[in-house]
Design an enzyme around this catalytic site. Structure first.
Site, mmCIF file in Angstrom:
data_model
loop_
_atom_site.group_PDB
_atom_site.id
_atom_site.type_symbol
_atom_site.label_atom_id
_atom_site.label_comp_id
_atom_site.label_asym_id
_atom_site.label_seq_id
_atom_site.Cartn_x
_atom_site.Cartn_y
_atom_site.Cartn_z
ATOM 1 C CG ASP A 320 -8.474 -2.688 13.643
ATOM 2 O OD1 ASP A 320 -8.916 -2.631 12.472
ATOM 3 O OD2 ASP A 320 -7.820 -3.660 14.062
HETATM 4 C C1 BGC Z 1 -7.988 -5.390 10.952
HETATM 5 C C2 BGC Z 1 -7.055 -4.315 10.464
HETATM 6 C C3 BGC Z 1 -7.400 -3.965 9.054
HETATM 7 C C4 BGC Z 1 -8.854 -3.536 8.994
HETATM 8 C C5 BGC Z 1 -9.314 -3.162 7.614
HETATM 9 C C6 BGC Z 1 -9.441 -5.036 10.740
HETATM 10 O O1 BGC Z 1 -10.257 -6.143 10.975
HETATM 11 O O2 BGC Z 1 -7.744 -5.641 12.310
HETATM 12 O O3 BGC Z 1 -5.732 -4.756 10.530
HETATM 13 O O4 BGC Z 1 -6.561 -2.954 8.568
HETATM 14 O O5 BGC Z 1 -9.664 -4.593 9.436
HETATM 15 O O6 BGC Z 1 -9.369 -4.265 6.805
#
Ligand code: BGC
Length: 803
Positions: A320
């Site tokens: 993530d």
């Molecule tokens: C989130 C993810 C997301 C990623 C990219 C993160 O803060 O937890 O779910 O895909 O950002 O935007």
């Protein structure tokens, strides 16, 4: 000038200079670490082609020959092996992290990247490998609608939130939504959609529950698999997230989930397991949190033992965004790709290799997996995307899926509405419908259809006085009606103030209109968890309006209907007896208002059922004893910089760590075990018609149970019914929930009087539990009861089986 003035001015000047220097230093650090550090790896352009046996191939490394990796006729493994063998160590390490956040936050120059795409798989120019783009998210593609210097827009379709899709209990429908979402990705040049989310609704307050399907792992897994298969049918990938046990937003970047192996296997991992086995997604996203002491993205146990060895996952794992703290540990654990990538991580990997901490074999394993994904992509096929998906066709799919996901919670004869009625719309949200939650699960759609607009388009008239009061209210609070954008939207979901109505106003509209609708809206999202006051509970103002409106409309001989435009569970037990009908309209994406009107008018007979329990009170949830109940928002700086774990003595419960003391008793598993009353049970939903179940036939083959039954529409409207199969082990020697969902199906639309046969095939292995001592799945022999329910608390038929 007086001396003290002089000294003060010099002091102030120095401070200013220092602040300026610190700001400049900070900016340079941010720029070189998080935004722009890829100068030496430009996008390959102008590649020449080779023609062999009448077929054209791209000569990616410009050596005048057809290399195995350039030959699309060869098996993927062979091509990846050839590519890997041609790469330098530096190129391989380079591949293991993305290119930073510039494009994701709209800082790329025109023509560079795809604005709004939050991550990349980097190009390898020497071998002619292109950049691949990664973009959110679960309710539809999330890219920026505007681009510098262009007049046209790049809108995407906002589909219903995942929770609402789960309420359809319809895998074919979810597949169709996935197909449309994936097509938008393909047509906008995006290679991997960062979704679906497969975390479990452990507690109603998780700010991101709307991005997730259910409190039940089977429903999560089956719908998640349908979504992945639908999206990937376009030749674009998915990233199933957040693996695993990311069930709160509060301090998610370091929260240590203390959970039993059994709860992990049976509840939190199960949905992911089903998705991996039924859909083999291209990628999985590891979560921010720690699980039993180790960051999920640094856990060889989760990412290699379970995911790859036990489940045979063949794709890549990406982190993530900025997740984990130790890049070397991540790659070694099986987290192949670090997103969005920082210069610091890049350096750490290089250093790791130099010092021997990161063996070349681990680099090769991760690089090989990434290369396979690149080779699989439509980009490598040279697919020429046109930036022109069929948004009209997709809006139609959004509307239909939203209508099928609405759940009719109560109806005492008030619905469907009668043709041409005049409706008094109360509450801000009636006029300003919420399409979806905030944060990365939000979509940049061209429009959101309000309930008002939907009802008008369906032939109803809207009471002008009530509408005017809304317009006046909006004008008086103009600044609070401005939707937050960007990072601000993450920490501050759009929440304009509710209106106050005097009794006289309510009396006026109750006499003018035929029926009243009060819409209650809620919004939450990434970066914060929900709270009880004014969110889970109705605010005092809402309660007062609800009570007075119900009384006043009733005295006028008219119905008052409540529409819930919410993304997660709210309290309903204390007030549900007041209105004549309650429609849970969820957040239905950009077509929500049309879809709600479809159901309210009876054009669509409601056929959604709850994918979670609505409890009587919050404390009925076993997880409530261990959940951050104060809300609070994300600290981006700590996330970016990687916060140190505090010494044990300083750790705060439910922030630094969360004990999943309830074990497997999540959702209905707990409410049933503890024999608690609920407001609306898991699997519940009404229809404008009635269904009768009969002719249950159960047959046990060696490894599968086959069930068959007949469902008949015995009412007067055409409709669809969701049928649920629960299994119970009445004389169990192990501690087990009283019943667990094992299969479900939805009938086709049945005309009044018509019947259909439904079949279910349940693998016997699905009746197993995880044995903590033996560390494996075990089947208890003996009697099992198979129960056929219209909800978890409305079992219509059952049969016992010996196993
Ligand atoms: C989130 C993810 C997301 C990623 C990219 C993160 O803060 O937890 O779910 O895909 O950002 O935007």
């Amino acid at each position: 000038m007086k001396k003290w003035v002089k000294i003060s001015l010099i002091g102030l000047g120095s401070l200013l200079l220092l602040a300026l220097l610190a700001g400049l230093g900070g900016w340079l650090y941010l720029r070189s670490n998080f935004l722009f550090f890829e100068q030496d790896y430009p996008e390959p352009t102008g590649l020449s082609t080779l023609t062999i046996d009448g077929r054209t191939f791209v000569d990616r490394n410009s050596n005048g020959q057809l290399d195995p990796y350039e030959d699309g006729r060869l098996p993927l493994d062979r091509r990846a092996a050839d590519l890997l063998a041609q790469m330098t160590l530096e190129e391989k390490i380079h591949l293991l992290k993305g290119s930073g956040m510039a494009s994701g936050i709209g800082m790329a120059e025109p023509g560079e990247g795809i604005p709004g795409a939050v991550g990349t798989i980097v190009p390898t120019p020497r071998l002619g490998l292109p950049t691949l783009y990664l973009s959110d998210g679960p309710a539809g593609l999330r890219i920026q609608p505007d681009r510098k210097g262009e007049d046209r827009t790049y809108y995407c379709t906002a589909f219903p939130i995942a929770t609402m899709l789960a309420s359809t209990w319809d895998t074919d429908l979810v597949y169709g939504v996935g197909q449309a979402m994936g097509n938008e990705a393909l047509e906008y040049g995006i290679d991997v959609i960062l979704g679906p989310g497969a975390n479990i609704h452990r507690h109603p307050f998780c700010g991101r529950n709307f991005e997730y399907y259910s409190e039940d792992p089977l429903l999560t897994g089956k719908l998640g698999a349908a979504m992945v298969n639908g999206i990937e049918s376009n030749g674009v990938g998915t990233s199933v997230k957040h693996f695993v046990a990311n069930n709160q937003e509060t301090d998610r970047h370091l929260n240590n989930v203390l959970v039993s192996e059994r709860a992990l296997r049976e509840i939190y991992l199960k949905g992911f397991e089903i998705i991996v086995k039924e859909a083999q997604p291209w990628t999985i996203m590891s979560s921010y949190n720690r699980v039993n002491g180790t960051y999920a993205s640094q856990s060889p146990y989760l990412l290699t033992t379970i995911l790859r060895r036990d489940w045979n996952f063949g794709g890549i794992v990406m982190s993530d965004w900025f997740g984990g703290r130790d890049a070397v540990a991540q790659i070694k654990a099986g987290n192949d790709l670090l997103e969005p990538g920082t210069n610091r991580q890049w350096k750490a990997l290089q250093r790791g290799h130099e010092t021997g901490a990161l063996p070349e074999a681990s680099i090769d394993t991760a690089a090989r997996r990434i290369l396979k994904l690149i080779l699989q992509s439509r980009k490598m096929e040279g697919y020429a995307y046109q930036n022109n998906p069929d948004l009209t066709a997709h809006a139609h799919i959004a509307r239909q899926s939203a209508a099928e996901g609405m759940v009719l919670l109560k109806n005492e004869g008030a619905l469907p509405l009668q043709k041409g009625q005049e409706i008094a719309l109360l509450g801000v949200t009636s006029y300003d419908f919420i399409a979806g939650g905030t944060g990365s699960g939000d979509v940049n759609e061209a429009y959101t259809v309000a309930l008002e607009t939907g009802l008008e388009a369906a032939g109803f008239s809207i009471n002008p006085a009530a509408r005017q009061w809304f317009e006046d209210h909006k004008a008086a609070h103009a600044s609070e009606f401005v939707k937050p954008e960007g990072l601000q939207a993450m920490t501050q979901p759009y929440d304009p103030p509710e209106m106050v109505y005097a009794d006289a106003q309510l009396k006026q509209v109750a006499s003018e209109a035929d029926v009243g609708i009060f819409t209650i809206g809620r919004n939450s999202g990434e970066g914060g968890d929900r709270v009880e006051q004014g969110d889970f509970l109705l605010s005092e103002q809402e309660q007062s309006l609800l009570n007075r409106a119900c009384d006043i409309f009733r005295s006028a001989g008219k119905s008052l209907i409540v529409v819930l435009n919410i993304g997660g569970v709210i309290e309903t037990a204390s007030w549900k007896n007041r209105p004549d009908a309650i429609l849970l309209a969820w957040q239905g994406g950009q077509e929500g208002g049309h879809a709600a009107a479809d159901v309210l008018s009876g054009r669509v007979n409601p056929c959604g059922k709850l994918p979670m329990t609505f409890p009587v009170q919050l404390s009925d949830h076993a997880s409530n004893a261990n959940f951050p109940l104060q809300g609070g928002s994300i600290n981006f700086l700590k996330l970016l910089m990687g916060e140190e774990i505090k010494p044990e003595a300083k750790q705060v419960r439910n922030r630094d760590f969360t004990r999943y003391e309830e074990g497997i008793y999540v959702g209905y598993r707990h409410f049933d075990k503890a024999s608690l009353k609920v407001s609306y049970p898991f699997g519940y939903g009404l229809s404008y018609t009635r269904f009768e179940y009969g002719n249950l036939d159960v047959e046990a083959a060696t490894d599968t149970l086959h069930l068959k039954l007949r469902v008949q529409n015995t009412g007067v409207q055409p409709g669809r019914e969701v049928v649920q199969i629960y299994a119970a082990k009445p004389d169990a020697n192990v501690d087990r929930p009283p019943q667990e969902l094992k299969a479900f199906a939805k009938t086709p639309e049945l005309e009044p009087g018509a019947a259909t046969a439904l079949e279910f095939h349940i693998p016997v292995a699905d009746l197993q539990y995880w044995d903590e001592q033996q560390q494996k799945w075990m089947l208890e022999p003996g009697t099992y009861r198979l129960k056929v329910g219209a909800s978890s608390r409305d079992i219509r038929l059952e049969k016992a089986m010996e196993l």
